[in-house]
Write an enzyme that holds these catalytic residues in place. Structure first.
Site, PDB file in Angstrom:
ATOM      1  N   THR A 167      50.081  49.586  35.400  1.00 49.70           N
ATOM      2  CA  THR A 167      50.569  48.354  36.024  1.00 49.70           C
ATOM      3  C   THR A 167      51.864  47.989  35.328  1.00 49.70           C
ATOM      4  OG1 THR A 167      48.394  47.526  36.632  1.00 49.70           O
ATOM      5  CG2 THR A 167      50.073  45.871  36.156  1.00 49.70           C
ATOM      6  N   ARG A 195      39.616  45.829  47.386  1.00 47.08           N
ATOM      7  CA  ARG A 195      39.456  45.235  46.052  1.00 47.08           C
ATOM      8  C   ARG A 195      40.814  44.714  45.561  1.00 47.08           C
ATOM      9  NH1 ARG A 195      42.084  46.312  40.904  1.00 47.08           N
ATOM     10  NH2 ARG A 195      40.664  45.759  39.238  1.00 47.08           N
ATOM     11  N   GLY A 197      42.804  43.113  42.306  1.00 45.52           N
ATOM     12  CA  GLY A 197      42.676  42.979  40.854  1.00 45.52           C
ATOM     13  C   GLY A 197      43.282  41.681  40.350  1.00 45.52           C
ATOM     14  N   THR A 218      48.116  43.535  31.740  1.00 42.01           N
ATOM     15  CA  THR A 218      47.643  44.789  32.325  1.00 42.01           C
ATOM     16  C   THR A 218      46.273  45.086  31.724  1.00 42.01           C
ATOM     17  OG1 THR A 218      48.092  47.145  32.625  1.00 42.01           O
ATOM     18  CG2 THR A 218      48.832  46.176  30.562  1.00 42.01           C
ATOM     19  N   GLY A 219      45.531  45.970  32.372  1.00 40.46           N
ATOM     20  CA  GLY A 219      44.212  46.317  31.861  1.00 40.46           C
ATOM     21  C   GLY A 219      43.196  46.268  32.972  1.00 40.46           C
ATOM     22  N   GLY A 221      41.103  44.861  35.491  1.00 45.89           N
ATOM     23  CA  GLY A 221      41.370  43.569  36.107  1.00 45.89           C
ATOM     24  C   GLY A 221      40.213  42.595  36.155  1.00 45.89           C
TER      25      GLY A 221
HETATM   26  N1  ASP Z   1      45.089  45.196  36.066  1.00 45.13           N
HETATM   27  C1  ASP Z   1      45.162  46.202  37.079  1.00 45.13           C
HETATM   28  C2  ASP Z   1      44.033  46.027  38.031  1.00 45.13           C
HETATM   29  O1  ASP Z   1      42.911  45.839  37.607  1.00 45.13           O
HETATM   30  C3  ASP Z   1      45.153  47.598  36.554  1.00 45.13           C
HETATM   31  C4  ASP Z   1      46.053  47.886  35.377  1.00 45.13           C
HETATM   32  O2  ASP Z   1      46.588  46.973  34.773  1.00 45.13           O
HETATM   33  O3  ASP Z   1      46.235  49.074  35.035  1.00 45.13           O
HETATM   34  O4  ASP Z   1      44.249  46.122  39.211  1.00 45.13           O
END
Ligand code: ASP
Length: 300
Positions: A167, A195, A197, A218-219, A221
């Site tokens: 992300t 879905r 996020g 990021t991470g 979600g």
């Molecule tokens: N946060 C994003 C999501 O869950 C994914 C990511 O940050 O890599 O859609």
């Protein structure tokens, strides 16, 4: 992030910094700067945003993005769009030209097209690397008869070191002391169609308020959403804490409260920055009038 992808990430982040800086250097707004920085990363196939994003369970790219302005609290978001190369451009049009804040799916694409943002085919966003990645992931899940919840993809103990999660996000401060933030993503690998996020939700994946700070996360979600993490972090700054501390605290909170993994970038109107992650690596970079730096690890 596997070793052989580090260089591409750093290059991508530096290109984004250069694009954002060009805007700020000629007196442009923080809002324009974060938009341009994110566009560069959406166009770069290294990242999970725009073309080259992870595929969902049906083998399609589905994108989410948000942009927010700290001076006015205006925001624009798109969710589950499938025909936009640069969802952040559509988000910006929503911020600037719509009384609404958020559009999803077909309605978002229609709004974008009506406001001059070109549409593309979903196939134009799909690259062979991701087709193969999804195939392998689904084959492995079938073999193990497992129903992964997503967190294992981000955990430091992740057994698959070939996957990076990219992300993209940017925060900026301009000459008028205004801040802004933007976040764009293809979401998580093999996600269910529809879905949404955290990335494009106000206060979860992105937030900006001149009275506190701008933040992009990021991470995985789902845990980030439950904590409304970007807003949680900026609230700590409004209470008098520095971005560096708040960013680190956000990662501790994410881990302790919901066992989540991710990263965050934060900037306040005084120009203090915070960068933190509780994943093994996260590509980051910043530029000021005095200094430019980029890397994939940030010690807390
Ligand atoms: N946060 C994003 C999501 O869950 C994914 C990511 O940050 O890599 O859609």
């Amino acid at each position: 992030m596997p070793d052989d992808m580090v260089e591409a990430h750093i290059r991508g982040v530096k290109n984004a910094l250069a694009a954002g800086w060009r805007v700020l250097d000629r007196g442009g707004s923080a809002l324009d700067a974060v938009e341009e920085a994110v566009v560069i990363m959406e166009d770069d196939e290294t990242f999970d945003a725009g073309r080259g994003s992870f595929l969902n369970r049906d083998g399609k790219v589905q994108l989410d993005a948000l942009i927010m302005e700290g001076a006015t609290l205006r925001a624009g978001g798109v969710g589950c769009v499938e025909h936009l190369r640069n969802p952040v451009r559509a988000a910006r049009k929503i911020l600037s030209e719509s009384p609404h804040v958020y559009f999803v799916g077909e309605g978002a694409e229609k709004f974008a097209a009506q406001h001059g943002v070109p549409l593309c085919r979903n196939e134009d966003l799909i690259i062979p690397r991701e087709v193969e990645r999804l195939r392998q992931y689904q084959a492995e899940a079938a073999r193990r008869d497992a129903k992964p919840d997503g967190n294992h993809l981000f955990a430091p103990s992740a057994d698959d070191a070939t996957i990076s999660h990219d992300t993209v996000g940017a925060v900026a401060l301009d000459r008028n002391s205004n801040i802004a933030a933007a976040t764009s993503t293809g979401g998580t690998l093999n996600k269910a169609p529809g879905r949404l996020g955290d990335s494009s939700l106000i206060g979860c994946g992105c937030y900006a308020d001149n009275e506190s700070a701008a933040a992009s996360t990021t991470g995985w979600g789902e845990p980030i959403m439950k904590l409304v993490l970007a807003k949680w972090t900026t609230d700590r700054i409004a209470a008098g804490n520095l971005p560096e501390w708040a960013a680190q605290e956000a990662m501790n909170y994410l881990k302790q409260r919901v066992n989540g993994h991710g990263g965050i970038i934060v900037l306040n109107p005084e120009g203090h920055i915070g960068i933190a992650h509780n994943t093994p690596r996260m590509a980051w970079g910043y530029r000021t009038v005095r200094k430019e730096e980029a890397g994939v690890m940030r010690e807390g």
